[in-house]
Scaffold this active site. Structure first.
Site, PDB file in Angstrom:
ATOM      1  N   CYS A   1      64.355 -21.540  34.212  1.00 42.55           N
ATOM      2  CA  CYS A   1      65.605 -21.598  33.431  1.00 42.55           C
ATOM      3  C   CYS A   1      66.564 -20.557  33.980  1.00 42.55           C
ATOM      4  O   CYS A   1      66.418 -19.366  33.703  1.00 42.55           O
ATOM      5  CB  CYS A   1      65.375 -21.394  31.946  1.00 42.55           C
TER       6      CYS A   1
ATOM      7  N   CYS B   1      71.605 -25.281  37.572  1.00 42.15           N
ATOM      8  CA  CYS B   1      70.791 -25.489  36.376  1.00 42.15           C
ATOM      9  C   CYS B   1      69.598 -26.332  36.761  1.00 42.15           C
ATOM     10  O   CYS B   1      69.767 -27.377  37.403  1.00 42.15           O
ATOM     11  CB  CYS B   1      71.610 -26.212  35.314  1.00 42.15           C
TER      12      CYS B   1
END
Length: 249
Positions: A79, A197
């Site tokens: 993440c 991302c």
């Protein structure tokens, strides 16, 4: 030869990291002898907000401990924005802390973060100026851009797709990305970060956008794969992995 165990510390709502990283390493298996298995531990997160990200990051120590019980050979913290939202340079702190958790469990494994991997990947290909596409809301995207700039990389242009729900991020069609990049001024950049991302799928569009802009294209998932291979001291050539995974770095 025993298969190499890849551990991933994954947000509970992330469904992309466990598809894109295995896809890259399966592609590598077609040209190299090593084989891989994939193992994940999840930390709760549904909405990409600073508060949920901070609560989730606190859960990463448990995940590292669980994965070290499986004696994985390397771990990736999957993440990017969670790390970057914790303040400048946090990827160094996080990697060291989680690695120490594996040592304390008598199962030492290197730990890479997608945030650190992206920064290092940009630098590895010699890019000083980049364009960045991110799915986050504008304040979090600004935080990501600021984090990258703090690492000495100039972010010339960026796009925030403003998708707050993490499952909606995963559902974003990667074939929208060439059009998004076409709407950005990439003349003055050295490389394009197609997805800052690891939840926003992008693998299907990487070679298309490299051909479109005539410049290196990398993503958080590609950089994480590269960083894991480096940590394992393995050759970094992966078919379809763009410039960073061409084997030259």
């Amino acid at each position: 030869m025993n298969p190499i165990r890849i551990g991933q510390i994954v947000p509970s709502s992330n469904v992309t990291m466990e598809t894109e990283i295995p896809a890259l390493l399966r592609a590598r298996e077609t040209i190299a002898p090593e084989r891989f298995t994939f193992h994940s531990s999840r930390m709760r997160m549904k909405n990409v907000t600073k508060e949920e990200l901070a609560a989730m990051d606190a859960d990463s120590d448990r995940c590292a401990l669980e994965l070290s019980d499986a004696r994985v050979d390397v771990m990736g913290y999957a993440c990017l924005v969670a790390i970057m939202s914790m303040g400048h340079g946090y990827h160094y702190t996080s990697s060291a802390r989680l690695h120490q958790a594996t040592i304390d469990n008598d199962a030492p494994a290197p730990v890479v973060t997608s945030a650190g991997a992206l920064v290092e990947g940009i630098k590895a290909i010699g890019a000083r100026k980049v364009a960045v596409v991110a799915p986050y809301m504008i304040p979090l995207t600004e935080m990501v851009v600021d984090y990258i700039r703090n690492e000495g990389i100039e972010v010339v242009t960026w796009r925030a797709l403003e998708i707050p729900d993490n499952l909606a991020v995963a559902a974003h069609d990667p074939l929208n990305l060439p059009g998004i990049v076409a709407g950005m001024d990439t003349d003055d950049v050295d490389a394009v970060v197609l997805s800052a991302c690891v939840q926003m799928p992008s693998l299907a569009a990487v070679s298309m956008v490299e051909a479109q802009v005539g410049k290196p294209v990398l993503t958080a998932a590609i950089a994480t794969t590269w960083s894991m291979l480096k940590a394992l001291d393995l050759d970094t050539r992966v078919p379809g992995g763009g410039t960073l995974l061409s084997g030259a770095y």
